[in-house]
Design an enzyme around this catalytic site. Structure first.
Site, PDB file in Angstrom:
ATOM      1  N   THR A  27       1.289 -46.881 -41.582  1.00 40.65           N
ATOM      2  CA  THR A  27       1.498 -45.658 -42.370  1.00 40.65           C
ATOM      3  C   THR A  27       2.884 -45.121 -42.003  1.00 40.65           C
ATOM      4  O   THR A  27       3.509 -45.599 -41.056  1.00 40.65           O
ATOM      5  CB  THR A  27       0.433 -44.581 -42.055  1.00 40.65           C
ATOM      6  OG1 THR A  27       0.609 -44.131 -40.707  1.00 40.65           O
ATOM      7  CG2 THR A  27      -0.979 -45.115 -42.236  1.00 40.65           C
ATOM      8  N   ALA A  56       1.001 -45.158 -36.612  1.00 35.58           N
ATOM      9  CA  ALA A  56       1.111 -43.739 -36.967  1.00 35.58           C
ATOM     10  C   ALA A  56       2.474 -43.271 -36.476  1.00 35.58           C
ATOM     11  O   ALA A  56       2.821 -43.472 -35.303  1.00 35.58           O
ATOM     12  CB  ALA A  56      -0.009 -42.940 -36.319  1.00 35.58           C
ATOM     13  N   LEU A  82       1.985 -46.499 -31.949  1.00 36.02           N
ATOM     14  CA  LEU A  82       2.982 -45.462 -32.227  1.00 36.02           C
ATOM     15  C   LEU A  82       4.146 -46.054 -33.005  1.00 36.02           C
ATOM     16  O   LEU A  82       4.607 -47.155 -32.707  1.00 36.02           O
ATOM     17  CB  LEU A  82       3.504 -44.888 -30.908  1.00 36.02           C
ATOM     18  CG  LEU A  82       4.450 -43.704 -31.065  1.00 36.02           C
ATOM     19  CD1 LEU A  82       3.669 -42.465 -31.477  1.00 36.02           C
ATOM     20  CD2 LEU A  82       5.224 -43.464 -29.783  1.00 36.02           C
ATOM     21  N   LYS A  83       4.614 -45.314 -34.022  1.00 36.40           N
ATOM     22  CA  LYS A  83       5.777 -45.776 -34.782  1.00 36.40           C
ATOM     23  C   LYS A  83       6.930 -44.812 -34.529  1.00 36.40           C
ATOM     24  O   LYS A  83       6.779 -43.593 -34.716  1.00 36.40           O
ATOM     25  CB  LYS A  83       5.412 -45.801 -36.266  1.00 36.40           C
ATOM     26  CG  LYS A  83       6.145 -46.824 -37.090  1.00 36.40           C
ATOM     27  CD  LYS A  83       5.549 -46.798 -38.495  1.00 36.40           C
ATOM     28  CE  LYS A  83       6.096 -47.841 -39.396  1.00 36.40           C
ATOM     29  NZ  LYS A  83       5.625 -47.633 -40.768  1.00 36.40           N
ATOM     30  N   VAL A  84       8.061 -45.365 -34.093  1.00 40.41           N
ATOM     31  CA  VAL A  84       9.236 -44.528 -33.805  1.00 40.41           C
ATOM     32  C   VAL A  84      10.440 -45.075 -34.570  1.00 40.41           C
ATOM     33  O   VAL A  84      10.522 -46.276 -34.830  1.00 40.41           O
ATOM     34  CB  VAL A  84       9.553 -44.507 -32.280  1.00 40.41           C
ATOM     35  CG1 VAL A  84       8.437 -43.859 -31.495  1.00 40.41           C
ATOM     36  CG2 VAL A  84       9.869 -45.900 -31.750  1.00 40.41           C
TER      37      VAL A  84
END
Ligand code: G3P
Length: 218
Positions: A27, A56, A82-84
């Protein structure tokens, strides 16, 4: 090659899970906006539905706030990834959590140099956006080939997650190159099923079967 589904729409993910096609979900803030859902509620629902990683994304761009947001996002479920963003603060956040054994996906990658830095920061996944690369007249798939060579040269564990996929060739070429994952919008997954010879062949079989007057179930 693993298939992740690029959406925050629960009703689009469910039928693909039933087909056994979903190895994970990605997402981003734009997909959350499109879904009209609360990020915590919808991410929890997706994590319950899917066994694999569910990306996310943080919303902030500074390290301190990214870390705070990351803690909140990781708390949603064990399979949150985790998306960074591919920035110095994003990679610092990536290193902080990858050192703790947490999954991190580094997004908005548009060069092999960026992919090299993300791997050195311990990213679990690098997300090169092939469609957006094509949009500006550069070859998205050439970028995937470069990253594959670099990661293989040094045995990096970071998985190449081909993102911003727009058409069948992006998926076929990703598999030919040896990308680890392609994240695919649901509409494109359904498009992958299609071939005119499958449709015409099936229509002929159905018509001929009817003419036999037989039934397999009676
Ligand atoms: O996974 C990234 C993706 O959501 C971006 O796709 O089509 O907006 O470039 P697109």
């Amino acid at each position: 090659m693993k298939i992740f589904i690029d959406t925050a729409e629960i009703e689009e993910i469910k039928p693909l899970v039933e087909l056994g096609l979903v190895d994970g979900v990605t997402t981003n803030p734009s997909l959350i906006l499109k879904s009209g859902r609360n990020i915590f509620e919808v991410t929890k629902e997706i994590c319950d539905l899917v066994d694999g990683p569910v990306s996310a994304e943080v919303a902030s761009t500074d390290y301190k706030t990214m870390v705070e947001e990351a803690v909140a996002l990781y708390n949603i479920a064990d399979n949150v990834c985790l998306k960074v963003p591919m920035t110095p603060d994003g990679l610092k956040t990536c290193k902080y959590f990858s050192d703790q054994g947490k999954m991190v996906n580094v997004t908005l990658c548009f060069s092999a140099a960026q992919a090299l830095l993300a791997a050195k920061a311990g990213a679990s996944f690098i997300s090169p956006f092939v469609g957006r690369h094509d949009d500006v007249g550069q070859s998205g798939m050439a970028l995937i080939e470069e990253i594959r060579i670099i990661y293989d040269n040094y045995n990096f564990d970071t998985e190449i997650l081909v993102a911003s996929t727009r058409h069948n060739l992006h998926i076929i070429d990703s598999a030919l190159i040896g990308a680890d994952v392609a994240t695919i919008p649901p509409k494109l997954v359904h498009q992958l099923f299609k071939h005119p010879l499958t449709d015409s062949g099936l229509a002929a079989f159905v018509a001929d079967w009817e003419k036999t007057g037989q039934s397999i179930t009676d």
